[in-house]
Write a protein that holds these residues in place. Structure first.
Motif, short mmCIF file in Angstrom:
data_model
loop_
_atom_site.label_atom_id
_atom_site.label_comp_id
_atom_site.label_asym_id
_atom_site.label_seq_id
_atom_site.Cartn_x
_atom_site.Cartn_y
_atom_site.Cartn_z
N ASN A 1 0.79 -1.22 0.00
CA ASN A 1 0.00 0.00 0.00
C ASN A 1 0.83 1.28 0.00
OD1 ASN A 1 -2.68 -1.29 0.24
ND2 ASN A 1 -1.78 -2.09 2.12
N GLY A 2 2.16 1.15 0.08
CA GLY A 2 3.01 2.33 0.07
C GLY A 2 2.71 3.28 1.20
N ALA A 3 2.56 2.73 2.42
CA ALA A 3 2.21 3.53 3.58
C ALA A 3 3.08 3.13 4.77
CB ALA A 3 0.74 3.36 3.94
N PHE A 4 3.18 4.02 5.75
CA PHE A 4 3.81 3.67 7.01
C PHE A 4 2.86 2.77 7.81
CE2 PHE A 4 6.20 7.52 6.00
CZ PHE A 4 7.48 7.15 6.37
N VAL A 5 3.43 1.77 8.44
CA VAL A 5 2.67 0.90 9.35
C VAL A 5 3.29 1.04 10.74
CG1 VAL A 5 2.09 -1.47 9.94
CG2 VAL A 5 1.92 -0.70 7.57
N VAL A 6 2.46 1.39 11.70
CA VAL A 6 2.88 1.58 13.09
C VAL A 6 2.19 0.51 13.93
CG1 VAL A 6 2.87 3.14 15.07
CG2 VAL A 6 3.25 4.04 12.76
N ALA A 7 2.99 -0.38 14.51
CA ALA A 7 2.45 -1.55 15.19
C ALA A 7 3.03 -1.66 16.60
CB ALA A 7 2.74 -2.82 14.38
N ALA A 8 2.43 -0.94 17.55
CA ALA A 8 2.82 -1.05 18.95
C ALA A 8 2.29 -2.38 19.49
CB ALA A 8 2.25 0.11 19.75
N ALA A 9 3.08 -3.03 20.35
CA ALA A 9 2.75 -4.41 20.75
C ALA A 9 2.89 -4.62 22.25
CB ALA A 9 3.63 -5.39 20.00
N GLN A 10 2.14 -5.59 22.73
CA GLN A 10 2.33 -6.12 24.07
C GLN A 10 3.51 -7.10 24.06
OE1 GLN A 10 0.75 -5.39 26.89
NE2 GLN A 10 -0.89 -4.11 26.05
N VAL A 11 4.18 -7.23 25.23
CA VAL A 11 5.36 -8.10 25.31
C VAL A 11 5.43 -8.77 26.67
CG1 VAL A 11 6.93 -6.31 26.20
CG2 VAL A 11 7.85 -8.21 24.85
N GLY A 12 5.89 -10.03 26.68
CA GLY A 12 6.29 -10.67 27.92
C GLY A 12 5.19 -11.39 28.66
N ASN A 13 5.37 -11.54 29.96
CA ASN A 13 4.49 -12.32 30.82
C ASN A 13 3.54 -11.39 31.58
OD1 ASN A 13 5.85 -14.90 30.30
ND2 ASN A 13 7.53 -14.04 31.49
N HIS A 14 2.26 -11.62 31.40
CA HIS A 14 1.24 -10.76 31.97
C HIS A 14 0.67 -11.34 33.26
CE1 HIS A 14 1.02 -8.16 28.33
NE2 HIS A 14 1.43 -9.27 27.75
N ASP A 15 -0.01 -10.48 34.02
CA ASP A 15 -0.59 -10.89 35.30
C ASP A 15 -1.53 -12.09 35.17
OD1 ASP A 15 0.68 -8.81 36.59
OD2 ASP A 15 -1.05 -7.47 36.51
N ASP A 16 -2.24 -12.16 34.05
CA ASP A 16 -3.24 -13.22 33.89
C ASP A 16 -2.67 -14.50 33.29
OD1 ASP A 16 -2.84 -12.52 31.25
OD2 ASP A 16 -4.96 -12.18 30.79
N GLY A 17 -1.34 -14.60 33.19
CA GLY A 17 -0.70 -15.80 32.66
C GLY A 17 -0.44 -15.78 31.17
N ARG A 18 -0.90 -14.78 30.49
CA ARG A 18 -0.70 -14.67 29.05
C ARG A 18 0.74 -14.29 28.73
NH1 ARG A 18 -5.49 -11.76 26.07
NH2 ARG A 18 -6.21 -12.33 28.14
N GLN A 19 1.23 -14.76 27.57
CA GLN A 19 2.53 -14.36 27.05
C GLN A 19 2.33 -13.74 25.68
OE1 GLN A 19 4.68 -18.23 27.31
NE2 GLN A 19 6.14 -17.10 28.58
N THR A 20 3.00 -12.61 25.45
CA THR A 20 2.85 -11.93 24.17
C THR A 20 4.22 -11.71 23.52
OG1 THR A 20 2.69 -9.84 25.40
CG2 THR A 20 0.64 -10.82 24.61
N TRP A 21 4.19 -11.56 22.19
CA TRP A 21 5.38 -11.62 21.34
C TRP A 21 6.24 -10.38 21.40
CZ3 TRP A 21 8.76 -14.44 19.04
CH2 TRP A 21 9.46 -14.01 17.92
N GLY A 22 5.64 -9.20 21.54
CA GLY A 22 6.43 -7.97 21.49
C GLY A 22 6.86 -7.61 20.08
N HIS A 23 8.08 -7.11 19.93
CA HIS A 23 8.62 -6.66 18.64
C HIS A 23 7.74 -5.57 18.02
CE1 HIS A 23 11.92 -9.58 18.33
NE2 HIS A 23 11.10 -10.40 18.94
N SER A 24 7.45 -4.54 18.82
CA SER A 24 6.78 -3.37 18.25
C SER A 24 7.58 -2.88 17.05
CB SER A 24 6.68 -2.26 19.29
OG SER A 24 5.90 -2.65 20.39
N LEU A 25 6.88 -2.66 15.95
CA LEU A 25 7.56 -2.28 14.70
C LEU A 25 7.00 -0.99 14.13
CD1 LEU A 25 7.76 -5.59 12.58
CD2 LEU A 25 9.44 -4.69 14.20
N VAL A 26 7.88 -0.25 13.47
CA VAL A 26 7.49 0.80 12.54
C VAL A 26 8.11 0.42 11.20
CG1 VAL A 26 7.57 3.24 11.94
CG2 VAL A 26 7.42 2.56 14.35
#
Length: 281
Positions: free
Chosen positions: A203-228
């Protein structure tokens, strides 16, 4: 249209209560404002990561009363900065929640809101089924909002896998597309960067992708690697998969037009009919 956007992108390990996440955003806004940023971009579920339904239901309200959204409005006005809130759960009215995003201007006014359309109902081998639709109601409208830096497209996480949504934004001259996310480890490792780069390149556009990371209080794990990612598909920022944090980056929005002029796929796109030939074996 303003040609330069100074962006602060956040990577978070959101807690299961609003208060801790508001405290993170307070620090993030102060940092971003001190760095002269125009915009702070937050991840999906920035306001709360909580899969305990009863506990979540006790905290989650309608948008007007949501403490996280109201804190973001206050902070935007106090510091004169735009905030893309990533998303936070709000009440939907049918007993489920909405995965809800706001774009707040530097006066503290929400100029646009978006409810996640595509819900993460998937069946990964060796893992329990992920049924987001059992807790969340889907949104029904795609949202493109005019800003001083051109039109911006709002999406959330699993929307990333539906390329026609981003194409619709690009055909209406979107300069920036937001993909705040809380990707799982297996899908993040396999698909996160390649999908984000594809959406930028297509699409010839900037993509801004803020992300969750690590181990959360509820036991969830997230990938991280927030990208621009820039319109040519170059990764400008990768915040890694370990720690929360902030990165400041300057976007030259003139690159959108230059890229689209070099590879004019939006102009070259043609309507067509699909002919399906059957019985040929």
């Amino acid at each position: 249209m303003q040609q330069n956007l100074r962006l602060c992108i956040a990577q978070m390990t959101s807690t299961n209560q609003h208060a801790g996440n508001i405290a993170f955003v307070e620090d993030a806004v102060r940092h971003a404002a001190a760095q002269g940023c125009d915009l702070l971009a937050l991840p999906e579920a920035a306001g709360m990561v909580n899969r305990d339904r009863d506990d979540a239901r006790r905290q989650i309200t309608e948008e007007a009363d949501d403490p996280f959204i109201n804190a973001c409005k206050r902070l935007a006005a106090e510091h004169g900065i735009w905030i893309q809130t990533g998303s936070t759960p709000i009440a939907s009215g049918d007993g489920r929640f909405l995965n809800h995003a706001n774009l707040i201007n530097a006066s503290g006014t929400s100029v646009a809101s978006y409810d996640k359309i595509h819900l993460f109902d998937v069946f990964l081998e060796g893992r329990p089924a992920t049924g987001e639709s059992s807790r969340y109601a889907p949104g029904a409208e795609a949202v493109l909002v005019d800003t001083p830096w051109g039109p911006w497209g709002l999406t959330i996480c699993y929307d990333l896998r539906f390329p026609h949504l981003y194409r619709d934004f690009a055909r209406r001259d979107a300069t920036v597309m937001f993909v705040p996310s809380a990707f799982t480890i297996p899908t993040g490792e396999a698909h996160w960067e390649v999908l984000l780069r594809a959406r930028a390149i297509e699409n010839g556009a900037f993509v801004v992708a803020a992300a969750q990371v690590g181990n959360h209080d509820d036991g969830r794990q997230t990938w991280g690697h927030s990208l621009v990612v820039d319109p040519w598909g170059k990764v400008m920022v990768d915040m890694g998969g370990t720690d929360p944090g902030l990165e400041v980056i300057d976007l030259d929005l003139g690159q959108v037009r230059r890229t689209r002029d070099q590879i004019p796929s939006l102009r070259n796109q043609r309507d067509y009919k699909l002919r399906h030939i059957t019985g040929s074996n």
